[in-house]
Write a protein that holds these residues in place. Structure first.
Motif, PDB file in Angstrom:
ATOM      1  N   VAL A  17      -7.221  11.316   0.222  1.00 29.28           N
ATOM      2  CA  VAL A  17      -8.100  10.955   1.346  1.00 29.28           C
ATOM      3  C   VAL A  17      -8.407   9.464   1.325  1.00 29.28           C
ATOM      4  O   VAL A  17      -8.456   8.844   0.264  1.00 29.28           O
ATOM      5  CB  VAL A  17      -9.469  11.699   1.328  1.00 29.28           C
ATOM      6  CG1 VAL A  17      -9.345  13.133   1.781  1.00 29.28           C
ATOM      7  CG2 VAL A  17     -10.154  11.583  -0.009  1.00 29.28           C
ATOM      8  N   GLU A  18      -8.626   8.921   2.502  1.00 26.27           N
ATOM      9  CA  GLU A  18      -9.183   7.572   2.586  1.00 26.27           C
ATOM     10  C   GLU A  18     -10.676   7.663   2.251  1.00 26.27           C
ATOM     11  O   GLU A  18     -11.351   8.608   2.674  1.00 26.27           O
ATOM     12  CB  GLU A  18      -9.044   7.028   4.007  1.00 26.27           C
ATOM     13  CG  GLU A  18      -7.608   6.702   4.396  1.00 26.27           C
ATOM     14  CD  GLU A  18      -7.458   6.635   5.914  1.00 26.27           C
ATOM     15  OE1 GLU A  18      -7.657   5.559   6.490  1.00 26.27           O
ATOM     16  OE2 GLU A  18      -7.143   7.676   6.523  1.00 26.27           O
ATOM     17  N   ALA A  19     -11.163   6.658   1.543  1.00 24.38           N
ATOM     18  CA  ALA A  19     -12.594   6.652   1.204  1.00 24.38           C
ATOM     19  C   ALA A  19     -13.423   6.595   2.485  1.00 24.38           C
ATOM     20  O   ALA A  19     -14.497   7.200   2.568  1.00 24.38           O
ATOM     21  CB  ALA A  19     -12.907   5.455   0.311  1.00 24.38           C
ATOM     22  N   GLY A  64       0.820  -1.203   0.000  1.00 29.47           N
ATOM     23  CA  GLY A  64       0.000   0.000   0.000  1.00 29.47           C
ATOM     24  C   GLY A  64       0.856   1.256   0.000  1.00 29.47           C
ATOM     25  O   GLY A  64       0.611   2.190  -0.765  1.00 29.47           O
ATOM     26  N   ALA A  65       1.852   1.270   0.863  1.00 27.87           N
ATOM     27  CA  ALA A  65       2.684   2.478   0.965  1.00 27.87           C
ATOM     28  C   ALA A  65       3.350   2.792  -0.375  1.00 27.87           C
ATOM     29  O   ALA A  65       3.463   3.962  -0.760  1.00 27.87           O
ATOM     30  CB  ALA A  65       3.730   2.300   2.066  1.00 27.87           C
ATOM     31  N   GLU A  66       3.759   1.779  -1.091  1.00 21.44           N
ATOM     32  CA  GLU A  66       4.398   2.033  -2.387  1.00 21.44           C
ATOM     33  C   GLU A  66       3.385   2.598  -3.390  1.00 21.44           C
ATOM     34  O   GLU A  66       3.742   3.434  -4.236  1.00 21.44           O
ATOM     35  CB  GLU A  66       5.042   0.745  -2.940  1.00 21.44           C
ATOM     36  CG  GLU A  66       5.969   1.028  -4.112  1.00 21.44           C
ATOM     37  CD  GLU A  66       6.445  -0.233  -4.834  1.00 21.44           C
ATOM     38  OE1 GLU A  66       6.121  -1.350  -4.397  1.00 21.44           O
ATOM     39  OE2 GLU A  66       7.133  -0.069  -5.849  1.00 21.44           O
ATOM     40  N   ALA A  92      -5.588  10.998   9.150  1.00 15.24           N
ATOM     41  CA  ALA A  92      -5.452   9.998   8.092  1.00 15.24           C
ATOM     42  C   ALA A  92      -4.353   9.004   8.420  1.00 15.24           C
ATOM     43  O   ALA A  92      -3.427   9.307   9.175  1.00 15.24           O
ATOM     44  CB  ALA A  92      -5.107  10.701   6.783  1.00 15.24           C
ATOM     45  N   TYR A  93      -4.457   7.812   7.820  1.00 10.83           N
ATOM     46  CA  TYR A  93      -3.336   6.870   7.833  1.00 10.83           C
ATOM     47  C   TYR A  93      -3.104   6.387   6.404  1.00 10.83           C
ATOM     48  O   TYR A  93      -4.030   5.910   5.749  1.00 10.83           O
ATOM     49  CB  TYR A  93      -3.588   5.664   8.755  1.00 10.83           C
ATOM     50  CG  TYR A  93      -2.380   4.759   8.758  1.00 10.83           C
ATOM     51  CD1 TYR A  93      -1.225   5.127   9.445  1.00 10.83           C
ATOM     52  CD2 TYR A  93      -2.344   3.588   8.001  1.00 10.83           C
ATOM     53  CE1 TYR A  93      -0.077   4.354   9.394  1.00 10.83           C
ATOM     54  CE2 TYR A  93      -1.196   2.803   7.949  1.00 10.83           C
ATOM     55  CZ  TYR A  93      -0.072   3.190   8.650  1.00 10.83           C
ATOM     56  OH  TYR A  93       1.072   2.434   8.591  1.00 10.83           O
ATOM     57  N   HIS A  94      -1.856   6.519   5.931  1.00 17.22           N
ATOM     58  CA  HIS A  94      -1.568   6.083   4.562  1.00 17.22           C
ATOM     59  C   HIS A  94      -0.332   5.199   4.469  1.00 17.22           C
ATOM     60  O   HIS A  94       0.088   4.866   3.365  1.00 17.22           O
ATOM     61  CB  HIS A  94      -1.386   7.301   3.648  1.00 17.22           C
ATOM     62  CG  HIS A  94      -2.622   8.141   3.503  1.00 17.22           C
ATOM     63  ND1 HIS A  94      -3.751   7.701   2.839  1.00 17.22           N
ATOM     64  CD2 HIS A  94      -2.924   9.381   3.957  1.00 17.22           C
ATOM     65  CE1 HIS A  94      -4.690   8.655   2.874  1.00 17.22           C
ATOM     66  NE2 HIS A  94      -4.206   9.675   3.557  1.00 17.22           N
ATOM     67  N   GLY A  95       0.294   4.855   5.597  1.00 19.35           N
ATOM     68  CA  GLY A  95       1.443   3.961   5.511  1.00 19.35           C
ATOM     69  C   GLY A  95       2.658   4.525   6.210  1.00 19.35           C
ATOM     70  O   GLY A  95       2.635   5.650   6.733  1.00 19.35           O
ATOM     71  N   SER A  96       3.753   3.763   6.191  1.00 15.85           N
ATOM     72  CA  SER A  96       4.915   4.065   7.028  1.00 15.85           C
ATOM     73  C   SER A  96       6.166   4.527   6.288  1.00 15.85           C
ATOM     74  O   SER A  96       7.153   4.863   6.923  1.00 15.85           O
ATOM     75  CB  SER A  96       5.280   2.820   7.842  1.00 15.85           C
ATOM     76  OG  SER A  96       4.597   2.844   9.069  1.00 15.85           O
ATOM     77  N   ALA A 141      -4.428  -2.089  -2.084  1.00 15.38           N
ATOM     78  CA  ALA A 141      -3.458  -3.084  -1.567  1.00 15.38           C
ATOM     79  C   ALA A 141      -4.253  -4.051  -0.686  1.00 15.38           C
ATOM     80  O   ALA A 141      -5.425  -4.307  -0.963  1.00 15.38           O
ATOM     81  CB  ALA A 141      -2.323  -2.406  -0.805  1.00 15.38           C
ATOM     82  N   LYS A 142      -3.646  -4.547   0.351  1.00 13.19           N
ATOM     83  CA  LYS A 142      -4.304  -5.423   1.335  1.00 13.19           C
ATOM     84  C   LYS A 142      -5.156  -6.529   0.693  1.00 13.19           C
ATOM     85  O   LYS A 142      -4.636  -7.548   0.290  1.00 13.19           O
ATOM     86  CB  LYS A 142      -5.111  -4.593   2.329  1.00 13.19           C
ATOM     87  CG  LYS A 142      -4.204  -3.794   3.292  1.00 13.19           C
ATOM     88  CD  LYS A 142      -5.004  -3.164   4.387  1.00 13.19           C
ATOM     89  CE  LYS A 142      -4.134  -2.384   5.368  1.00 13.19           C
ATOM     90  NZ  LYS A 142      -3.517  -3.213   6.371  1.00 13.19           N
ATOM     91  N   GLY A 143      -6.473  -6.334   0.578  1.00  7.62           N
ATOM     92  CA  GLY A 143      -7.363  -7.384   0.082  1.00  7.62           C
ATOM     93  C   GLY A 143      -7.192  -7.704  -1.391  1.00  7.62           C
ATOM     94  O   GLY A 143      -7.785  -8.646  -1.900  1.00  7.62           O
ATOM     95  N   GLY A 150      -9.897   4.683   8.187  1.00 10.72           N
ATOM     96  CA  GLY A 150      -9.837   3.419   8.926  1.00 10.72           C
ATOM     97  C   GLY A 150      -9.198   3.544  10.293  1.00 10.72           C
ATOM     98  O   GLY A 150      -9.860   3.425  11.331  1.00 10.72           O
ATOM     99  N   GLU A 151      -7.905   3.850  10.317  1.00 11.12           N
ATOM    100  CA  GLU A 151      -7.170   3.826  11.591  1.00 11.12           C
ATOM    101  C   GLU A 151      -7.609   4.948  12.534  1.00 11.12           C
ATOM    102  O   GLU A 151      -7.307   4.918  13.720  1.00 11.12           O
ATOM    103  CB  GLU A 151      -5.654   3.873  11.340  1.00 11.12           C
ATOM    104  CG  GLU A 151      -5.115   2.669  10.565  1.00 11.12           C
ATOM    105  CD  GLU A 151      -5.494   1.331  11.181  1.00 11.12           C
ATOM    106  OE1 GLU A 151      -5.478   1.201  12.409  1.00 11.12           O
ATOM    107  OE2 GLU A 151      -5.836   0.409  10.412  1.00 11.12           O
ATOM    108  N   ALA A 152      -8.336   5.922  12.014  1.00  8.72           N
ATOM    109  CA  ALA A 152      -8.892   6.968  12.883  1.00  8.72           C
ATOM    110  C   ALA A 152     -10.087   6.425  13.669  1.00  8.72           C
ATOM    111  O   ALA A 152     -10.678   7.143  14.473  1.00  8.72           O
ATOM    112  CB  ALA A 152      -9.315   8.163  12.053  1.00  8.72           C
TER     113      ALA A 152
HETATM  114  N1  PLP Z   1      -3.443   3.170   3.565  1.00 13.08           N
HETATM  115  C1  PLP Z   1      -4.286   2.657   4.480  1.00 13.08           C
HETATM  116  C2  PLP Z   1      -5.663   3.228   4.606  1.00 13.08           C
HETATM  117  C3  PLP Z   1      -3.873   1.605   5.297  1.00 13.08           C
HETATM  118  O1  PLP Z   1      -4.713   1.114   6.209  1.00 13.08           O
HETATM  119  C4  PLP Z   1      -2.563   1.090   5.132  1.00 13.08           C
HETATM  120  C5  PLP Z   1      -2.100  -0.001   5.986  1.00 13.08           C
HETATM  121  O2  PLP Z   1      -2.640  -0.307   7.020  1.00 13.08           O
HETATM  122  C6  PLP Z   1      -1.725   1.650   4.174  1.00 13.08           C
HETATM  123  C7  PLP Z   1      -2.192   2.692   3.412  1.00 13.08           C
HETATM  124  C8  PLP Z   1      -0.333   1.152   3.975  1.00 13.08           C
HETATM  125  O3  PLP Z   1      -0.346  -0.109   3.385  1.00 13.08           O
HETATM  126  P1  PLP Z   1       0.912  -1.083   3.560  1.00 13.08           P
HETATM  127  O4  PLP Z   1       0.952  -1.491   4.985  1.00 13.08           O
HETATM  128  O5  PLP Z   1       0.629  -2.218   2.612  1.00 13.08           O
HETATM  129  O6  PLP Z   1       2.107  -0.303   3.151  1.00 13.08           O
END
Ligand code: PLP
Length: 395
Positions: A185-187, A108-110, A134-138, A247-249, A190-192
């Protein structure tokens, strides 16, 4: 003999002071199994990955077939590899026609990194707007977009040119202007703690991006592939983003990500300089074969069509006063309790009674519930009984 648990603590990088330490020996359907025969219902789908359950037989067969042909052969974007081509084609066939090109990544991060790059280059602008919480990765680019300041500060300096708006807050859309390359934006956040935005907000966001020539980038890394009751969550809002991050699913349990865009937007990485975004393992052929099979399973087993009914059953079974609110859409749910202590003891109680639930990275006062979409009604009732018992004991 040193146990795997000890070796885990000793030899593998630790990401917290208190890892869950549940040892997994195998997994099947919605269940994980430990070395002493313990079984756990996986109510978080390996963090929104196992939408079709663990080790779906059709995914295993597709992986085996691909293993018999080839694994890695070359870097992304050079040779014609049937699993990549076929999966990308299938993915485009379930997306609106405006999407014309798929870039397959490792994670996802990539996908987030690549999306930010094409947005900047296509628009010729340098500023990106993201949402608070927001959460988008590390990785460092993705981290630059996340709302939680503690995480950003700890790794500063991060990317310049990034500012934040409040999610689902119409007045903040005024901050988007003709210098903004993209809004990410996240649709659904999630992590919030699973924050579902209003349809009117998403439509106003789309309009504002159109007015200012800004690209709208949707992070559907958690929400994609049926999780919310539509194949992609943007369908709930009757809008189409310019860039979609997945990503993920996507991979049926194998590592894969993607960003998808109009062809002309994606094409900026082809020249000036050439090879503008490259990756060795992105779109690994075995992962792509799994992803193609997984998408077919979602369609053939009509999993998306079942989500609303299953989510309604969860809500009915968990209608108890100690749960202050159940936020979410479809099978992406969040059970709001009072505090982290409650969340912690209830999730430990559940694990001790054969059920994996967790919490959200930036909302530790709520339980995370996002089961495989294949979960049956009997399993939902059994899972909710354990959650209710845990809550009755500790809350
Ligand atoms: N974006 C969202 C909304 C996520 O929940 C995550 C991971 O939890 C990521 C991006 C990052 O994905 P990845 O862990 O595959 O890099």
């Amino acid at each position: 003999m040193i146990s795997n648990r000890e070796l885990f603590l000793q030899n593998t990088a630790q990401t917290s002071e208190s890892p869950r330490l549940i040892e997994v020996e195998r997994a099947e359907g919605i269940y994980l199994y430990g070395p002493e025969g313990q079984s756990y219902m996986d109510l978080v789908s390996g963090f929104n990955v196992s939408n079709i359950g663990h080790r779906h037989p059709k995914v295993l067969a597709a992986i085996q077939q691909q293993l018999d042909k080839f694994m890695h052969v070359t870097v992304y974007g050079e040779f014609v590899q049937a699993p990549q081509v076929q999966f990308a084609t299938d993915l485009l066939s379930v997306l609106p026609n405006s999407f014309g090109s798929v870039y397959l990544t490792n994670s996802g991060a990539e996908a987030v990194e690549g999306s930010m790059k094409i947005a900047k280059k296509f628009t010729g602008r340098q500023e990106i707007i993201a949402a608070k919480e927001a959460y988008h990765g590390s990785t460092q680019g993705a981290l630059s977009l996340i709302g939680n300041e503690d995480y950003r500060k700890a790794y500063a300096p991060l990317l310049p040119g990034i500012s934040f708006i409040q999610y689902n807050h119409l007045p903040d859309l005024e901050k988007i202007n003709d210098k903004t390359a993209a809004v990410v934006v996240e649709a659904i956040q999630g992590e919030a703690g699973v924050r579902v935005p209003d349809k009117a907000y998403m439509q106003a966001l789309r309009n504002k991006c159109d007015e200012t020539g800004t690209l709208l980038i949707f992070d559907e890394i958690q929400t994609g592939f049926g999780r919310t009751g539509k194949l992609f969550a943007f369908e709930h809002f009757d809008i189409v983003p310019d860039i979609l991050m997945l990503a993920k699913g996507i991979g049926g349990g194998m590592p894969l990500g993607a960003f998808v865009a109009r062809k002309e937007v994606m094409d900026v990485i082809k020249a000036n300089p050439m090879l503008g975004h490259i990756t060795t393992f992105g779109g690994h052929p075995v992962s792509c074969a799994a992803a193609k099979a997984s998408l077919e399973v979602i369609q053939q087993e009509k999993l998306v069509e079942q989500v609303e009914r299953k989510a309604a059953l969860f809500r009915k079974e968990l209608d108890i006063p100690q749960i202050k609110e159940i936020r979410g859409l479809g099978l992406m749910m969040c059970l709001q309790l009072e505090n982290f202590e409650q969340v912690y003891v209830v999730s430990n109680y559940c694990a001790d009674h054969g059920l994996i639930i967790d919490w959200y990275l930036h909302c530790e006062t709520a339980l995370r519930v996002a089961p495989p979409l294949t979960i049956t009604e009997e399993e939902i009732k059994a899972a909710c009984k354990i959650i209710r018992e845990g809550i009755a004991k500790f809350c």
